[in-house]
Write an enzyme that holds these catalytic residues in place. Structure first.
Site: not given
Length: 453
Positions: A137, A140, A154, A291
Protein backbone atom coordinates in the site's frame (compact mmCIF):
# COMPACT_ATOMS: atom_id res chain seq x y z
CA UNK A 1 -44.16 -21.06 -14.81
CA UNK A 2 -42.01 -21.25 -11.71
CA UNK A 3 -38.89 -21.75 -13.88
CA UNK A 4 -39.73 -18.55 -15.78
CA UNK A 5 -40.28 -16.77 -12.46
CA UNK A 6 -36.92 -18.00 -11.14
CA UNK A 7 -35.18 -16.69 -14.24
CA UNK A 8 -36.87 -13.31 -13.82
CA UNK A 9 -35.90 -13.22 -10.15
CA UNK A 10 -32.28 -14.04 -11.00
CA UNK A 11 -32.22 -11.39 -13.73
CA UNK A 12 -33.66 -8.77 -11.36
CA UNK A 13 -31.22 -9.72 -8.64
CA UNK A 14 -28.25 -9.52 -11.02
CA UNK A 15 -29.40 -6.10 -12.17
CA UNK A 16 -29.45 -4.92 -8.56
CA UNK A 17 -26.13 -6.45 -7.63
CA UNK A 18 -24.46 -5.22 -10.82
CA UNK A 19 -24.37 -1.65 -9.50
CA UNK A 20 -21.32 -2.42 -7.35
CA UNK A 21 -19.46 -4.01 -10.22
CA UNK A 22 -20.40 -1.18 -12.58
CA UNK A 23 -18.59 1.25 -10.31
CA UNK A 24 -15.40 -0.59 -11.10
CA UNK A 25 -16.14 -0.67 -14.80
CA UNK A 26 -16.90 3.05 -15.05
CA UNK A 27 -13.26 3.78 -15.64
CA UNK A 28 -10.80 2.32 -18.12
CA UNK A 29 -8.51 1.43 -15.23
CA UNK A 30 -11.26 -0.54 -13.55
CA UNK A 31 -12.00 -2.50 -16.69
CA UNK A 32 -8.34 -3.22 -17.33
CA UNK A 33 -7.88 -4.36 -13.74
CA UNK A 34 -10.72 -6.86 -14.07
CA UNK A 35 -9.22 -8.16 -17.32
CA UNK A 36 -5.84 -8.44 -15.59
CA UNK A 37 -7.45 -10.36 -12.72
CA UNK A 38 -9.18 -12.78 -15.07
CA UNK A 39 -5.90 -13.24 -16.97
CA UNK A 40 -3.92 -14.12 -13.83
CA UNK A 41 -6.61 -16.51 -12.61
CA UNK A 42 -6.79 -18.08 -16.07
CA UNK A 43 -3.01 -18.52 -16.23
CA UNK A 44 -2.85 -20.27 -12.87
CA UNK A 45 -5.92 -22.32 -13.77
CA UNK A 46 -4.32 -23.39 -17.06
CA UNK A 47 -1.20 -24.50 -15.22
CA UNK A 48 -3.40 -26.63 -12.98
CA UNK A 49 -5.20 -28.12 -16.00
CA UNK A 50 -1.87 -28.96 -17.67
CA UNK A 51 -0.71 -30.96 -14.69
CA UNK A 52 1.07 -28.48 -12.39
CA UNK A 53 -1.05 -29.28 -9.37
CA UNK A 54 0.19 -28.00 -6.00
CA UNK A 55 -2.23 -28.28 -3.05
CA UNK A 56 -5.22 -25.96 -3.44
CA UNK A 57 -4.13 -23.64 -0.57
CA UNK A 58 -0.69 -23.23 -2.18
CA UNK A 59 -2.26 -22.59 -5.59
CA UNK A 60 -4.53 -19.90 -4.12
CA UNK A 61 -1.66 -18.27 -2.24
CA UNK A 62 0.49 -18.09 -5.39
CA UNK A 63 -2.48 -16.66 -7.33
CA UNK A 64 -3.12 -14.05 -4.65
CA UNK A 65 0.52 -12.96 -4.66
CA UNK A 66 0.41 -12.59 -8.46
CA UNK A 67 -2.69 -10.41 -8.19
CA UNK A 68 -1.01 -7.95 -5.82
CA UNK A 69 -2.19 -5.52 -3.13
CA UNK A 70 -5.81 -6.47 -2.48
CA UNK A 71 -5.28 -10.18 -2.66
CA UNK A 72 -2.10 -10.09 -0.58
CA UNK A 73 -4.09 -8.31 2.13
CA UNK A 74 -6.88 -10.85 1.73
CA UNK A 75 -4.30 -13.59 2.14
CA UNK A 76 -3.04 -11.98 5.34
CA UNK A 77 -6.64 -11.76 6.55
CA UNK A 78 -6.95 -15.51 5.99
CA UNK A 79 -3.64 -16.09 7.79
CA UNK A 80 -4.83 -14.17 10.87
CA UNK A 81 -8.36 -15.62 10.98
CA UNK A 82 -8.27 -19.24 12.15
CA UNK A 83 -11.75 -18.69 13.56
CA UNK A 84 -13.05 -18.37 9.97
CA UNK A 85 -10.80 -20.37 7.64
CA UNK A 86 -9.55 -24.00 7.68
CA UNK A 87 -6.18 -24.74 9.28
CA UNK A 88 -4.42 -25.68 6.02
CA UNK A 89 -5.32 -22.29 4.49
CA UNK A 90 -4.30 -20.36 7.60
CA UNK A 91 -0.91 -22.08 7.62
CA UNK A 92 -0.29 -21.65 3.88
CA UNK A 93 -1.14 -17.96 3.88
CA UNK A 94 1.46 -17.33 6.60
CA UNK A 95 3.79 -17.21 3.58
CA UNK A 96 1.84 -14.37 1.95
CA UNK A 97 4.28 -11.51 2.46
CA UNK A 98 3.39 -7.82 2.22
CA UNK A 99 6.69 -6.79 0.65
CA UNK A 100 6.95 -5.39 -2.85
CA UNK A 101 9.79 -4.02 -5.00
CA UNK A 102 10.42 -0.34 -4.20
CA UNK A 103 8.95 2.32 -6.44
CA UNK A 104 11.38 4.55 -8.33
CA UNK A 105 11.86 7.76 -6.38
CA UNK A 106 10.25 9.95 -9.04
CA UNK A 107 6.86 8.37 -8.20
CA UNK A 108 7.38 9.40 -4.57
CA UNK A 109 8.35 12.92 -5.59
CA UNK A 110 5.36 13.25 -7.93
CA UNK A 111 2.87 12.04 -5.32
CA UNK A 112 4.19 14.23 -2.51
CA UNK A 113 4.34 17.35 -4.68
CA UNK A 114 0.85 16.76 -6.12
CA UNK A 115 -0.64 16.15 -2.68
CA UNK A 116 1.10 18.96 -0.79
CA UNK A 117 1.18 21.50 -3.63
CA UNK A 118 4.87 22.44 -3.46
CA UNK A 119 8.21 21.13 -4.60
CA UNK A 120 9.93 18.53 -2.48
CA UNK A 121 12.80 20.96 -1.88
CA UNK A 122 10.38 23.60 -0.57
CA UNK A 123 8.64 21.16 1.76
CA UNK A 124 11.61 19.27 3.19
CA UNK A 125 15.23 20.01 3.91
CA UNK A 126 16.13 16.47 2.86
CA UNK A 127 14.40 13.29 1.65
CA UNK A 128 16.36 10.05 1.37
CA UNK A 129 15.68 8.52 -2.08
CA UNK A 130 16.31 5.04 -0.65
CA UNK A 131 13.17 3.76 1.12
CA UNK A 132 13.17 2.53 4.70
CA UNK A 133 10.36 0.12 3.83
CA UNK A 134 8.24 -0.82 0.83
CA UNK A 135 4.89 -2.60 1.14
CA UNK A 136 1.86 -3.15 -1.05
CA UNK A 137 0.00 0.00 0.00
CA UNK A 138 2.77 2.48 0.81
CA UNK A 139 6.48 3.22 0.78
CA UNK A 140 8.35 4.92 3.65
CA UNK A 141 11.27 7.34 3.33
CA UNK A 142 13.41 9.11 5.92
CA UNK A 143 13.38 12.91 5.70
CA UNK A 144 14.14 16.13 7.57
CA UNK A 145 11.86 19.14 7.86
CA UNK A 146 12.99 22.71 7.23
CA UNK A 147 13.02 23.29 11.01
CA UNK A 148 15.46 20.40 11.45
CA UNK A 149 13.06 17.77 12.80
CA UNK A 150 13.68 14.19 11.70
CA UNK A 151 10.59 12.63 10.15
CA UNK A 152 9.48 9.75 7.97
CA UNK A 153 7.19 10.13 4.98
CA UNK A 154 4.69 7.37 4.25
CA UNK A 155 3.61 7.69 0.62
CA UNK A 156 0.73 5.76 -0.90
CA UNK A 157 1.46 3.85 -4.07
CA UNK A 158 -0.14 5.32 -7.21
CA UNK A 159 -3.59 3.94 -8.01
CA UNK A 160 -3.81 1.73 -4.91
CA UNK A 161 -7.25 2.93 -3.84
CA UNK A 162 -8.69 2.49 -7.34
CA UNK A 163 -7.29 -1.05 -7.47
CA UNK A 164 -8.80 -1.83 -4.06
CA UNK A 165 -12.22 -0.52 -5.06
CA UNK A 166 -12.17 -2.42 -8.35
CA UNK A 167 -10.97 -5.65 -6.77
CA UNK A 168 -13.40 -5.57 -3.88
CA UNK A 169 -16.39 -4.69 -6.04
CA UNK A 170 -15.46 -7.64 -8.25
CA UNK A 171 -14.98 -9.95 -5.24
CA UNK A 172 -18.21 -8.81 -3.62
CA UNK A 173 -20.18 -9.38 -6.83
CA UNK A 174 -18.63 -12.85 -7.24
CA UNK A 175 -19.36 -13.71 -3.58
CA UNK A 176 -22.98 -12.59 -3.81
CA UNK A 177 -23.45 -14.57 -7.01
CA UNK A 178 -21.89 -17.64 -5.38
CA UNK A 179 -24.14 -17.30 -2.33
CA UNK A 180 -27.15 -16.91 -4.60
CA UNK A 181 -26.33 -20.03 -6.62
CA UNK A 182 -25.30 -22.06 -3.55
CA UNK A 183 -27.50 -20.85 -0.66
CA UNK A 184 -25.79 -23.19 1.79
CA UNK A 185 -22.68 -21.03 1.56
CA UNK A 186 -24.54 -17.93 2.70
CA UNK A 187 -24.23 -19.09 6.29
CA UNK A 188 -20.52 -18.40 6.06
CA UNK A 189 -21.28 -14.75 5.12
CA UNK A 190 -18.57 -14.58 2.45
CA UNK A 191 -19.82 -11.25 1.16
CA UNK A 192 -19.99 -9.93 4.72
CA UNK A 193 -16.34 -10.82 5.30
CA UNK A 194 -15.40 -9.09 2.04
CA UNK A 195 -17.34 -5.96 3.02
CA UNK A 196 -15.62 -5.88 6.42
CA UNK A 197 -12.18 -6.35 4.88
CA UNK A 198 -12.84 -3.69 2.23
CA UNK A 199 -13.83 -1.16 4.89
CA UNK A 200 -10.68 -1.92 6.87
CA UNK A 201 -8.35 -1.69 3.88
CA UNK A 202 -9.88 1.53 2.60
CA UNK A 203 -9.43 2.96 6.08
CA UNK A 204 -5.78 1.86 5.94
CA UNK A 205 -5.48 3.87 2.70
CA UNK A 206 -6.70 7.03 4.43
CA UNK A 207 -3.59 8.51 6.02
CA UNK A 208 -5.64 11.28 7.61
CA UNK A 209 -7.34 8.58 9.68
CA UNK A 210 -4.00 7.01 10.56
CA UNK A 211 -2.73 10.43 11.63
CA UNK A 212 -5.86 10.72 13.76
CA UNK A 213 -5.09 7.33 15.34
CA UNK A 214 -1.57 8.53 16.19
CA UNK A 215 -2.90 11.72 17.78
CA UNK A 216 -5.64 9.89 19.67
CA UNK A 217 -3.20 7.34 21.06
CA UNK A 218 -0.91 10.06 22.34
CA UNK A 219 -3.91 11.85 23.89
CA UNK A 220 -4.83 8.59 25.62
CA UNK A 221 -1.26 8.31 26.95
CA UNK A 222 -1.35 11.88 28.28
CA UNK A 223 -4.80 11.46 29.84
CA UNK A 224 -3.69 8.33 31.67
CA UNK A 225 -0.40 9.90 32.81
CA UNK A 226 1.61 7.32 30.86
CA UNK A 227 5.15 8.60 30.34
CA UNK A 228 6.60 5.19 29.51
CA UNK A 229 5.26 4.92 25.94
CA UNK A 230 4.72 7.11 22.90
CA UNK A 231 3.51 7.04 19.30
CA UNK A 232 4.94 9.23 16.52
CA UNK A 233 3.34 12.67 16.26
CA UNK A 234 1.98 13.38 12.77
CA UNK A 235 2.98 16.61 11.02
CA UNK A 236 -0.44 17.68 9.77
CA UNK A 237 0.90 20.50 7.58
CA UNK A 238 2.69 17.82 5.55
CA UNK A 239 -0.06 15.17 5.65
CA UNK A 240 -2.93 14.32 3.30
CA UNK A 241 -4.96 11.20 2.56
CA UNK A 242 -2.04 9.83 0.52
CA UNK A 243 0.99 11.30 2.29
CA UNK A 244 1.67 10.92 6.01
CA UNK A 245 4.60 12.80 7.51
CA UNK A 246 5.34 11.87 11.11
CA UNK A 247 8.00 12.04 13.77
CA UNK A 248 10.87 9.64 13.23
CA UNK A 249 11.75 7.32 16.09
CA UNK A 250 15.31 6.19 16.76
CA UNK A 251 15.76 2.96 18.66
CA UNK A 252 15.67 -0.80 18.25
CA UNK A 253 12.87 -3.36 17.84
CA UNK A 254 11.80 -4.90 21.12
CA UNK A 255 12.84 -8.34 19.89
CA UNK A 256 16.43 -7.45 18.98
CA UNK A 257 17.83 -8.89 22.19
CA UNK A 258 21.52 -8.35 21.43
CA UNK A 259 21.09 -4.64 20.66
CA UNK A 260 18.41 -4.19 23.30
CA UNK A 261 20.88 -5.02 26.05
CA UNK A 262 22.95 -2.01 25.00
CA UNK A 263 19.97 0.27 25.57
CA UNK A 264 18.68 -1.08 28.88
CA UNK A 265 19.70 -3.31 31.75
CA UNK A 266 16.02 -3.91 32.57
CA UNK A 267 14.30 -5.61 29.60
CA UNK A 268 11.57 -6.83 31.94
CA UNK A 269 10.74 -3.25 32.89
CA UNK A 270 10.54 -2.30 29.22
CA UNK A 271 8.16 -5.15 28.55
CA UNK A 272 6.01 -4.22 31.52
CA UNK A 273 5.67 -0.68 30.14
CA UNK A 274 4.56 -2.05 26.79
CA UNK A 275 2.17 -4.53 28.36
CA UNK A 276 0.52 -2.03 30.67
CA UNK A 277 0.14 0.47 27.85
CA UNK A 278 -1.49 -2.03 25.53
CA UNK A 279 -3.81 -3.50 28.16
CA UNK A 280 -4.95 -0.09 29.32
CA UNK A 281 -5.67 0.90 25.71
CA UNK A 282 -8.13 -1.99 25.50
CA UNK A 283 -10.12 -0.45 28.31
CA UNK A 284 -9.49 3.27 28.09
CA UNK A 285 -8.91 4.06 24.41
CA UNK A 286 -11.33 3.89 21.47
CA UNK A 287 -9.08 1.34 19.79
CA UNK A 288 -6.06 -0.86 20.37
CA UNK A 289 -2.96 -1.47 18.27
CA UNK A 290 -3.80 -4.60 16.31
CA UNK A 291 -0.39 -5.48 14.87
CA UNK A 292 2.18 -5.68 17.66
CA UNK A 293 4.41 -8.15 15.84
CA UNK A 294 8.18 -7.84 15.89
CA UNK A 295 9.19 -4.46 14.53
CA UNK A 296 6.12 -2.43 15.49
CA UNK A 297 7.32 -2.03 19.07
CA UNK A 298 10.59 -0.19 19.66
CA UNK A 299 12.76 0.69 22.61
CA UNK A 300 13.67 4.31 21.96
CA UNK A 301 16.95 5.94 22.84
CA UNK A 302 15.29 7.81 25.73
CA UNK A 303 14.01 4.56 27.26
CA UNK A 304 10.37 4.86 26.23
CA UNK A 305 8.48 2.20 24.28
CA UNK A 306 7.51 3.39 20.82
CA UNK A 307 4.30 2.03 19.27
CA UNK A 308 4.52 2.50 15.50
CA UNK A 309 2.32 1.77 12.45
CA UNK A 310 -1.29 2.54 13.37
CA UNK A 311 -2.69 1.60 9.97
CA UNK A 312 -4.33 -1.46 11.55
CA UNK A 313 -6.25 -0.90 14.76
CA UNK A 314 -8.92 -2.99 16.45
CA UNK A 315 -12.14 -2.06 18.16
CA UNK A 316 -13.75 -4.39 20.63
CA UNK A 317 -17.41 -4.31 21.62
CA UNK A 318 -18.07 -4.22 25.34
CA UNK A 319 -19.79 -7.62 25.35
CA UNK A 320 -16.94 -9.28 23.51
CA UNK A 321 -14.30 -7.77 25.76
CA UNK A 322 -16.19 -8.86 28.91
CA UNK A 323 -15.88 -12.46 27.77
CA UNK A 324 -12.30 -12.05 26.59
CA UNK A 325 -11.23 -10.39 29.83
CA UNK A 326 -12.70 -13.32 31.76
CA UNK A 327 -10.83 -15.70 29.44
CA UNK A 328 -7.49 -13.94 29.95
CA UNK A 329 -8.06 -13.69 33.69
CA UNK A 330 -8.75 -17.43 33.81
CA UNK A 331 -5.50 -18.08 31.92
CA UNK A 332 -3.65 -16.07 34.56
CA UNK A 333 -5.24 -18.07 37.36
CA UNK A 334 -4.69 -21.37 35.59
CA UNK A 335 -8.41 -22.03 36.05
CA UNK A 336 -9.36 -24.23 33.09
CA UNK A 337 -12.99 -24.40 34.22
CA UNK A 338 -13.30 -20.61 34.06
CA UNK A 339 -11.47 -20.60 30.72
CA UNK A 340 -14.04 -23.04 29.37
CA UNK A 341 -16.95 -20.99 30.71
CA UNK A 342 -15.50 -17.83 29.14
CA UNK A 343 -15.06 -19.58 25.79
CA UNK A 344 -18.74 -20.48 25.84
CA UNK A 345 -19.61 -16.81 26.46
CA UNK A 346 -17.31 -15.55 23.70
CA UNK A 347 -18.29 -18.15 21.14
CA UNK A 348 -21.40 -18.18 19.00
CA UNK A 349 -23.43 -21.34 19.55
CA UNK A 350 -26.98 -22.39 20.27
CA UNK A 351 -25.94 -25.84 21.40
CA UNK A 352 -25.50 -27.00 24.95
CA UNK A 353 -21.77 -27.19 25.70
CA UNK A 354 -20.26 -29.76 28.05
CA UNK A 355 -18.12 -27.32 30.02
CA UNK A 356 -16.35 -30.06 31.99
CA UNK A 357 -15.26 -31.83 28.80
CA UNK A 358 -14.17 -28.54 27.26
CA UNK A 359 -12.11 -27.78 30.37
CA UNK A 360 -10.34 -31.14 30.07
CA UNK A 361 -9.37 -30.38 26.46
CA UNK A 362 -8.10 -26.93 27.42
CA UNK A 363 -6.01 -28.47 30.17
CA UNK A 364 -4.24 -30.54 27.53
CA UNK A 365 -3.57 -27.41 25.50
CA UNK A 366 -2.02 -25.67 28.51
CA UNK A 367 0.69 -28.30 28.51
CA UNK A 368 1.41 -27.60 24.86
CA UNK A 369 1.62 -23.87 25.56
CA UNK A 370 4.42 -24.49 28.03
CA UNK A 371 6.45 -26.39 25.42
CA UNK A 372 6.57 -23.62 22.79
CA UNK A 373 10.13 -22.71 21.83
CA UNK A 374 10.49 -19.05 22.95
CA UNK A 375 13.37 -18.47 20.55
CA UNK A 376 10.72 -18.49 17.79
CA UNK A 377 9.97 -14.89 18.66
CA UNK A 378 13.39 -13.86 17.39
CA UNK A 379 12.45 -15.01 13.89
CA UNK A 380 9.47 -13.19 12.40
CA UNK A 381 8.35 -16.05 10.14
CA UNK A 382 8.51 -18.63 12.91
CA UNK A 383 6.86 -16.23 15.32
CA UNK A 384 3.81 -15.89 13.09
CA UNK A 385 3.66 -19.65 12.66
CA UNK A 386 3.93 -20.33 16.41
CA UNK A 387 1.29 -17.76 17.31
CA UNK A 388 -1.17 -18.89 14.66
CA UNK A 389 -0.60 -22.51 15.59
CA UNK A 390 -1.77 -21.72 19.12
CA UNK A 391 -4.77 -19.84 17.75
CA UNK A 392 -5.66 -22.78 15.53
CA UNK A 393 -5.42 -25.15 18.51
CA UNK A 394 -7.70 -23.00 20.65
CA UNK A 395 -10.21 -22.56 17.83
CA UNK A 396 -10.17 -26.30 17.04
CA UNK A 397 -10.89 -27.14 20.67
CA UNK A 398 -13.81 -24.71 20.66
CA UNK A 399 -15.21 -25.98 17.38
CA UNK A 400 -14.93 -29.54 18.67
CA UNK A 401 -17.50 -28.51 21.26
CA UNK A 402 -19.76 -26.62 18.87
CA UNK A 403 -18.30 -23.18 19.63
CA UNK A 404 -17.51 -20.74 16.82
CA UNK A 405 -15.53 -17.63 17.70
CA UNK A 406 -15.95 -14.14 16.23
CA UNK A 407 -12.90 -12.83 14.36
CA UNK A 408 -12.35 -10.10 16.98
CA UNK A 409 -11.49 -12.85 19.47
CA UNK A 410 -8.71 -14.19 17.23
CA UNK A 411 -7.45 -10.67 16.50
CA UNK A 412 -7.17 -9.76 20.17
CA UNK A 413 -5.84 -13.12 21.26
CA UNK A 414 -3.13 -12.96 18.60
CA UNK A 415 -1.77 -9.72 20.08
CA UNK A 416 -1.98 -11.24 23.55
CA UNK A 417 0.06 -14.23 22.44
CA UNK A 418 2.66 -11.97 20.84
CA UNK A 419 3.22 -10.34 24.22
CA UNK A 420 3.38 -13.72 25.91
CA UNK A 421 6.21 -14.67 23.55
CA UNK A 422 8.00 -11.36 24.16
CA UNK A 423 7.98 -12.15 27.86
CA UNK A 424 9.38 -15.63 27.29
CA UNK A 425 12.26 -14.27 25.22
CA UNK A 426 13.17 -11.03 26.98
CA UNK A 427 12.19 -11.76 30.58
CA UNK A 428 11.74 -15.54 30.98
CA UNK A 429 11.96 -15.26 34.75
CA UNK A 430 8.85 -13.05 34.83
CA UNK A 431 5.34 -14.50 35.19
CA UNK A 432 3.19 -12.11 33.19
CA UNK A 433 0.04 -13.20 35.02
CA UNK A 434 1.23 -13.03 38.61
CA UNK A 435 3.74 -10.15 38.44
CA UNK A 436 2.09 -7.32 40.36
CA UNK A 437 3.74 -4.77 38.05
CA UNK A 438 1.55 -5.98 35.16
CA UNK A 439 -1.88 -4.39 35.38
CA UNK A 440 -4.11 -6.33 33.01
CA UNK A 441 -7.50 -5.64 34.54
CA UNK A 442 -6.92 -3.38 37.53
CA UNK A 443 -8.00 -0.23 35.68
CA UNK A 444 -11.40 -1.62 34.71
CA UNK A 445 -13.07 -0.39 37.88
CA UNK A 446 -11.94 3.16 37.13
CA UNK A 447 -14.01 3.27 33.95
CA UNK A 448 -17.69 4.29 34.21
CA UNK A 449 -19.80 1.28 33.29
CA UNK A 450 -17.00 -1.23 33.82
CA UNK A 451 -15.42 -1.93 30.45
CA UNK A 452 -15.35 -0.09 27.14
CA UNK A 453 -17.50 3.01 26.96
Amino acid sequence: MSDHSDVKDMRAWLEGERSGLSLALNTARGGLRILETLGVVGRHGLGWALGDRPPIPALLRATFESLGTTYIKLGQFIASSPSIFPEEYVEEFQRCLDRTPPLPFHYIRDTVEAELGSSLETLYEFVDPKPLASASIAQVHAAKLKDGRDVVIKVQRPGVKNVLLTDFNFLYFAARLTERLAPGLSRSAISGVIEELQAGMLEECDFIKEAGNLKAFNVFLRNTGNTQAIAPEPVMSHTTGKVLTMERFFGVPLTDMNVLKKYTDDPAGTLISALNTWFSSLMMCDFFHADVHAGNLMLLEDGRVGFIDFGIVGRIRREAWNGMAAFFDAIGRGDVRKMAEAMVVIGMTRDEVDVAALARDIEGLQGALGQVDPSALMQADRNDKEVNSLLVDIVKIGEGHGIRFPREFALLLKQFLYFDRYVQVLAPEMDMFSDNRVDMFGSIEEIPGGFLH
